[in-house]
Design a protein around this motif. Structure first.
Motif, PDB file in Angstrom:
ATOM      1  N   ASP A  24      20.332  18.434  -6.675  1.00 53.18           N
ATOM      2  CA  ASP A  24      19.340  19.504  -6.573  1.00 53.18           C
ATOM      3  C   ASP A  24      18.780  19.657  -5.163  1.00 53.18           C
ATOM      4  OD1 ASP A  24      19.616  20.040  -9.231  1.00 53.18           O
ATOM      5  OD2 ASP A  24      17.977  18.726  -9.865  1.00 53.18           O
ATOM      6  N   THR A  25      19.086  18.670  -4.301  1.00 56.19           N
ATOM      7  CA  THR A  25      18.547  18.760  -2.937  1.00 56.19           C
ATOM      8  C   THR A  25      19.381  19.739  -2.118  1.00 56.19           C
ATOM      9  OG1 THR A  25      18.144  16.399  -3.172  1.00 56.19           O
ATOM     10  CG2 THR A  25      17.762  17.349  -1.013  1.00 56.19           C
ATOM     11  N   HIS A  26      18.710  20.715  -1.555  1.00 57.16           N
ATOM     12  CA  HIS A  26      19.391  21.682  -0.697  1.00 57.16           C
ATOM     13  C   HIS A  26      19.278  21.168   0.730  1.00 57.16           C
ATOM     14  CE1 HIS A  26      20.100  26.248   0.111  1.00 57.16           C
ATOM     15  NE2 HIS A  26      21.021  25.477   0.618  1.00 57.16           N
ATOM     16  N   GLY A  45      16.928  16.823  16.143  1.00 57.49           N
ATOM     17  CA  GLY A  45      15.988  17.248  15.105  1.00 57.49           C
ATOM     18  C   GLY A  45      15.369  16.045  14.435  1.00 57.49           C
ATOM     19  N   PRO A  46      14.253  16.260  13.739  1.00 60.50           N
ATOM     20  CA  PRO A  46      13.577  15.147  13.063  1.00 60.50           C
ATOM     21  C   PRO A  46      14.489  14.514  12.020  1.00 60.50           C
ATOM     22  CG  PRO A  46      12.609  17.256  12.428  1.00 60.50           C
ATOM     23  CD  PRO A  46      13.549  17.535  13.529  1.00 60.50           C
ATOM     24  N   SER A  47      14.227  13.266  11.660  1.00 64.76           N
ATOM     25  CA  SER A  47      15.152  12.604  10.745  1.00 64.76           C
ATOM     26  C   SER A  47      15.014  13.189   9.346  1.00 64.76           C
ATOM     27  CB  SER A  47      14.921  11.100  10.741  1.00 64.76           C
ATOM     28  OG  SER A  47      13.735  10.802  10.098  1.00 64.76           O
ATOM     29  N   GLY A  48      16.140  13.247   8.659  1.00 70.88           N
ATOM     30  CA  GLY A  48      16.155  13.836   7.324  1.00 70.88           C
ATOM     31  C   GLY A  48      16.361  15.335   7.333  1.00 70.88           C
ATOM     32  N   LYS A  51      21.181  16.549   9.991  1.00 69.68           N
ATOM     33  CA  LYS A  51      22.149  16.475  11.090  1.00 69.68           C
ATOM     34  C   LYS A  51      23.423  15.752  10.648  1.00 69.68           C
ATOM     35  CE  LYS A  51      19.303  14.060  13.616  1.00 69.68           C
ATOM     36  NZ  LYS A  51      18.120  13.909  12.766  1.00 69.68           N
ATOM     37  N   SER A  52      23.222  14.570  10.017  1.00 68.27           N
ATOM     38  CA  SER A  52      24.406  13.803   9.596  1.00 68.27           C
ATOM     39  C   SER A  52      25.177  14.564   8.533  1.00 68.27           C
ATOM     40  CB  SER A  52      23.982  12.446   9.034  1.00 68.27           C
ATOM     41  OG  SER A  52      23.233  11.747   9.974  1.00 68.27           O
ATOM     42  N   THR A  53      24.455  15.159   7.624  1.00 71.00           N
ATOM     43  CA  THR A  53      25.105  15.908   6.555  1.00 71.00           C
ATOM     44  C   THR A  53      25.983  17.000   7.129  1.00 71.00           C
ATOM     45  OG1 THR A  53      23.246  15.477   5.095  1.00 71.00           O
ATOM     46  CG2 THR A  53      24.678  17.313   4.514  1.00 71.00           C
ATOM     47  N   PHE A  54      25.451  17.724   8.088  1.00 74.33           N
ATOM     48  CA  PHE A  54      26.226  18.815   8.654  1.00 74.33           C
ATOM     49  C   PHE A  54      27.445  18.286   9.413  1.00 74.33           C
ATOM     50  CE2 PHE A  54      27.231  22.171  11.717  1.00 74.33           C
ATOM     51  CZ  PHE A  54      27.456  23.193  10.821  1.00 74.33           C
ATOM     52  N   THR A  64      33.628  12.473  -0.021  1.00 72.78           N
ATOM     53  CA  THR A  64      33.594  11.136  -0.611  1.00 72.78           C
ATOM     54  C   THR A  64      32.287  10.875  -1.361  1.00 72.78           C
ATOM     55  OG1 THR A  64      32.659  10.134   1.365  1.00 72.78           O
ATOM     56  CG2 THR A  64      35.054  10.217   1.228  1.00 72.78           C
ATOM     57  N   ILE A  65      31.321  11.793  -1.224  1.00 74.10           N
ATOM     58  CA  ILE A  65      30.069  11.650  -1.977  1.00 74.10           C
ATOM     59  C   ILE A  65      30.142  12.570  -3.195  1.00 74.10           C
ATOM     60  CG2 ILE A  65      27.565  11.895  -1.880  1.00 74.10           C
ATOM     61  CD1 ILE A  65      27.861  11.547   1.209  1.00 74.10           C
ATOM     62  N   ASP A  66      30.099  11.976  -4.380  1.00 73.28           N
ATOM     63  CA  ASP A  66      30.345  12.734  -5.610  1.00 73.28           C
ATOM     64  C   ASP A  66      29.430  13.938  -5.776  1.00 73.28           C
ATOM     65  OD1 ASP A  66      32.421  11.179  -6.402  1.00 73.28           O
ATOM     66  OD2 ASP A  66      31.145   9.755  -7.481  1.00 73.28           O
TER      67      ASP A  66
HETATM   68  N1  LIG Z   1      24.331  10.555  -0.008  1.00 66.12           N
HETATM   69  C1  LIG Z   1      23.243  11.309  -0.225  1.00 66.12           C
HETATM   70  N2  LIG Z   1      22.821  11.546  -1.484  1.00 66.12           N
HETATM   71  C2  LIG Z   1      21.725  12.317  -1.716  1.00 66.12           C
HETATM   72  N3  LIG Z   1      20.994  12.877  -0.753  1.00 66.12           N
HETATM   73  C3  LIG Z   1      21.347  12.689   0.528  1.00 66.12           C
HETATM   74  C4  LIG Z   1      22.498  11.890   0.857  1.00 66.12           C
HETATM   75  N4  LIG Z   1      22.621  11.857   2.208  1.00 66.12           N
HETATM   76  C5  LIG Z   1      21.600  12.600   2.689  1.00 66.12           C
HETATM   77  N5  LIG Z   1      20.836  13.112   1.692  1.00 66.12           N
HETATM   78  C6  LIG Z   1      19.651  13.972   1.840  1.00 66.12           C
HETATM   79  O1  LIG Z   1      19.995  15.070   2.669  1.00 66.12           O
HETATM   80  C7  LIG Z   1      18.971  15.303   3.604  1.00 66.12           C
HETATM   81  C8  LIG Z   1      19.540  15.246   4.997  1.00 66.12           C
HETATM   82  O2  LIG Z   1      19.924  13.923   5.298  1.00 66.12           O
HETATM   83  P1  LIG Z   1      20.702  13.534   6.614  1.00 66.12           P
HETATM   84  O3  LIG Z   1      21.795  14.498   6.807  1.00 66.12           O
HETATM   85  O4  LIG Z   1      21.069  12.098   6.522  1.00 66.12           O
HETATM   86  O5  LIG Z   1      19.582  13.725   7.725  1.00 66.12           O
HETATM   87  P2  LIG Z   1      19.568  13.237   9.253  1.00 66.12           P
HETATM   88  O6  LIG Z   1      20.907  12.700   9.593  1.00 66.12           O
HETATM   89  O7  LIG Z   1      19.193  14.439  10.020  1.00 66.12           O
HETATM   90  O8  LIG Z   1      18.502  12.211   9.368  1.00 66.12           O
HETATM   91  C9  LIG Z   1      17.876  14.295   3.356  1.00 66.12           C
HETATM   92  O9  LIG Z   1      16.883  14.901   2.594  1.00 66.12           O
HETATM   93  C10 LIG Z   1      18.551  13.229   2.555  1.00 66.12           C
HETATM   94  O10 LIG Z   1      17.652  12.673   1.642  1.00 66.12           O
END
Ligand SMILES: Nc1ncnc2c1ncn2[C@@H]1O[C@H](COP(=O)(O)OP(=O)(O)O)[C@@H](O)[C@H]1O
Ligand SMILES: [Mg+2]
Lengths: 260, 459
Positions: A24-26, A45-48, A51-54, A64-66
């Motif tokens: 549910d997290t966008h 950018g601030p953590s969370g 950035k990593s997700t993108f 690899t993340i279900d």
């Molecule tokens: N494996 C995961 N499962 C669920 N939520 C995730 C996962 N990885 C990241 N998130 C959520 O996605 C959002 C972005 O995380 P992330 O990309 O790690 O941020 P950053 O790298 O900028 O610190 C956060 O709200 C985090 O809680």
């Protein structure tokens, strides 16, 4: 002058209206960005903020993340990487990745670097593999430190050396794009400086995308900077411009330390 | 009475705990800063009252029996015991004790009845004395502990000392029982080697553990060469591993890396059920299912010479028993490999199976090797399956279709039935047990070495 050069470079990765959901997290909202070839692009950018997700969208590591769902369009040299005909395994050979924490395999230094080339059958023989390993280690500025102990375990190196080993491992497969997720966050200042020098040199051959929480680092190593905030990407521009004269209020607040 | 005594100790120690804790709490409520928390003051009372009482009771019970017996024996009428040997005297004492506890066989002599009554009186006196003394000790402990409650009193240090003392005591018990077991093995084995030369045992190739009933009996001399026996053990162990290691490892890898979460959820408990099956049941399975199947398939269909009890049947069923053992070790080891390894490999463009084979598996090897070596120890020491499914005759062979016997089977058969502990046949069991112990110990040492070596390499 620099603007003129960078603008002339080809677009390597084109992202259009990318959205990422973790259940549910966008996490990423409508991000569109064109990443140039032979350029270091920094994500700050601030953590969370996603950035990593993108970053993980670009080599489909999110697969690899279900619970992770990616929508939108990402093209690598014009090919849609989420197309059903694209094998993520082959994509990842073209888009390398270096992680936040050094993660050498429990193998010798040589085998760590040779891992990718062996899997992809890049080298024709032992001699060629030796050559690839040596040149990757040289590019990663690690050769002189390890050339006498290529058979000792990669895990026995110091943190900075391990991270450079991981970079060597990534470039040994000759990727076109190199993604780095906070590659220096576990390193001391000296090792950080070495890795930054390395990124500088990598730019000649690759398109490098680096996530960093340090604005100084972004300013030092990158030509382009994208600012992420709460899943959006409010601003993407030349690094110089972002740090001297940002156009978005949120970027300005972040740069001047108002939050994050 | 003894039960009541323990109850008393429990109750009064608890009372001491509460008294001291409440006293400390009152001190604190009165505004003073205590050095130790009230619970530690309570714990101090618990230890000061309960421990000495407990030790006292145990000592009392230890010496009570022999003391009472000595008194009773001294009270036996002189004419009844005159000229009796130690053995006959202890028989009489046993009769007295049985009569005292109400087990009366036949018509005991009058002096035996008297002695039994005396015995009971002494015991009840002793019990009451113990109860009273324990009460006294407990009261004293509570009193002393209660007096010590003060802001400055370092109850915590004392309680910690008592606790560490208890831990030392527990480990000493563990160590000494081990030493005791080994010592008894060594002692009995030494008696065996006094009768049979150790070289005959270690290098002999015939195992015929019988002894002559009459001196002139034909073929009365036994042969005690352990080689065919240990070879049988090794053959069965090898077969078991041949079954268990590949199946266990591959199922662990499949469940850990490839199976859907749903399948994993269903399959893992099933594997664990396999681990809970009693070995006797595996034995049934071996003799009732596997051995006949082998005979009808190998013997009748292929025409191979197959004996009724084959090493193959016993070994393969033992292998099935070891599957969950190995797969759970391998599963743990694979799960323990950090996710970053997996990601690192996948990010280089490796497929799932390449990642498992080239990165996860090598990283998990220490755990897996440890599990396999422990499985070997279990296979060597396993008794029930082989008693039921392997043979009794020791043959020096490595043919899996032949009947072999194992060290554990021989130990069991040597000790079953009426045995006297002064002939080589019985004592041979201890020699075999000692050898078994040495082999498994060596294996465990090797297992630890291997694990440590890989750890050094990979950490
Ligand atoms: N494996 C995961 N499962 C669920 N939520 C995730 C996962 N990885 C990241 N998130 C959520 O996605 C959002 C972005 O995380 P992330 O990309 O790690 O941020 P950053 O790298 O900028 O610190 C956060 O709200 C985090 O809680
Ligand atoms: Mg991150």
């Amino acid at each position: 002058m620099q603007d003129a050069i960078t603008n002339a470079l080809a677009i390597k990765v084109a992202c259009d209206k990318v959205n990422v959901h973790y259940g549910d997290t966008h996490a990423i909202k409508d991000v569109s960005i064109d990443i140039q070839d032979k350029t270091v692009t920094a994500f700050i950018g601030p953590s969370g903020c996603g950035k990593s997700t993108f970053l993980r969208c670009i080599n489909r590591m999110n697969d690899t993340i279900d619970i992770c769902k990616v929508t939108g369009r990402i093209e690598l040299e014009g090919d849609d990487i989420y197309d059903a005909g694209i094998d993520p395994v082959q994509l990842r050979a073209r888009v390398g990745m270096v992680f936040q924490k050094p993660n050498p395999f429990p193998k010798s230094i040589y085998d760590n670097v040779a891992y990718g080339p062996r899997i992809h059958g890049i080298a024709a023989g032992k001699a060629e593999l030796d050559e690839i390993v040596e040149s990757a280690l040289r590019k990663a500025a690690l050769w002189n430190e390890v050339k006498d102990r290529l058979q000792s375990p990669g895990t026995g190196l110091s943190g900075g050396q391990q991270q450079r080993l991981c970079i060597a491992r990534a470039i040994a497969t000759a990727p076109e794009v190199l993604l780095m997720d906070e590659p220096c966050s576990a390193l001391d200042p000296i090792a950080t400086a070495q890795v930054e020098d390395l990124i500088h040199e990598l730019r000649e051959n690759y398109s490098v995308v680096i996530v960093t929480h340090s604005m100084q680092q972004a300013a030092r190593v990158s030509q382009k900077t994208a600012f992420f905030h709460l899943g959006f990407m409010p601003e993407y521009d030349d690094t110089e411009k972002i740090f001297s004269n940002p156009s978005d209020k949120r970027t300005q607040d972040y740069i001047t330390g108002r939050f994050g | 009475m003894v039960g009541y005594t323990f109850l008393l100790i429990l109750l009064l120690s608890a009372v001491g705990f509460v008294l001291n804790r409440n006293a400390a709490q009152e001190l604190r409520a009165g505004g003073s800063r205590l050095h130790s928390l009230p619970v530690f003051h309570g714990g101090y009372a618990l230890a000061l009252a309960g421990l000495p009482a407990l030790i006292f009771v145990l000592l009392w019970l230890m010496f009570e029996g022999s003391f009472v017996s000595a008194l009773v024996r001294a009270s036996l009428p002189a004419e009844a015991v005159a000229g009796l040997g130690a053995g006959e005297l202890s028989l009489i004492m046993a009769e007295v004790q049985q009569t005292a506890s109400g087990l009366i066989f036949g018509e005991p002599a009058q002096y035996v009845r008297d002695a039994a009554a005396y015995y009971n009186t002494l015991h009840s006196i002793s019990d009451w004395a113990m109860f009273a003394l324990v009460l006294f000790i407990l009261a004293g402990g509570i009193f002393l502990a209660r007096r010590s409650v003060a802001t400055e009193f370092r109850a915590r240090q004392r309680v910690e000392k008592v606790l560490s003392g208890l831990m030392i005591f527990a480990s000493v018990i563990a160590i000494f029982t081990t030493i005791g077991i080994v010592a008894s093995l060594v002692f009995e084995a030494a008696r065996f080697f006094a009768l049979v030369p150790i070289t005959d045992f270690l290098f002999g190739t015939a195992w015929e553990p019988q002894i002559a009933i009459r001196p002139d009996q034909i073929a009365g001399a036994g042969a005690f060469g352990w080689l065919p026996v240990i070879l049988g053990t090794l053959v069965i162990t090898f077969i078991a591993l041949l079954v268990a290691v590949p199946v266990g490892l591959l199922s662990a890898i499949y469940l850990n890396e490839f199976a859907s979460p749903l399948l994993r959820k269903i399959a893992k408990p099933i594997l664990e059920v396999l681990a809970g099956v009693p070995t006797v049941v595996y034995g049934f399975f071996a003799i009732l299912v596997v051995a006949p199947a082998l005979r009808s398939f190998g013997g009748d269909t292929l025409g191979l010479p197959i004996s009724p009890n084959t090493a193959l049947a016993a070994g393969s069923v033992m292998g099935v028993m070891l599957i969950p053992f190995i797969s759970s070790f391998a599963d743990d080891a694979l799960t323990a490999v950090p996710r970053s390894m997996r990601d690192g490999s996948l990010a280089l463009g490796a497929t799932q199976s390449e990642t498992v084979l080239k990165v996860l598996f090598p990283a998990a090897i220490p755990g897996i090797v440890g599990g396999v070596l422990l499985a070997v120890s279990r296979a060597i020491g396993e008794t029930m399956i082989v008693v039921m499914a392997a043979g009794l005759i020791a043959t020096l062979t490595i043919n899996p279709l032949d009947s072999v016997t194992t060290v554990t089977v021989q130990i069991v058969t040597l000790l079953i039935g009426d045995t006297s502990f002064d002939n080589p046949k019985t004592l041979a069991a201890f020699a075999l047990g000692l050898m078994l112990f040495i082999v498994t110990l060596a294996l465990n040492v090797v297992a630890l070495r291997v694990v440590r070596k890989y750890r050094e390499l990979y950490d």
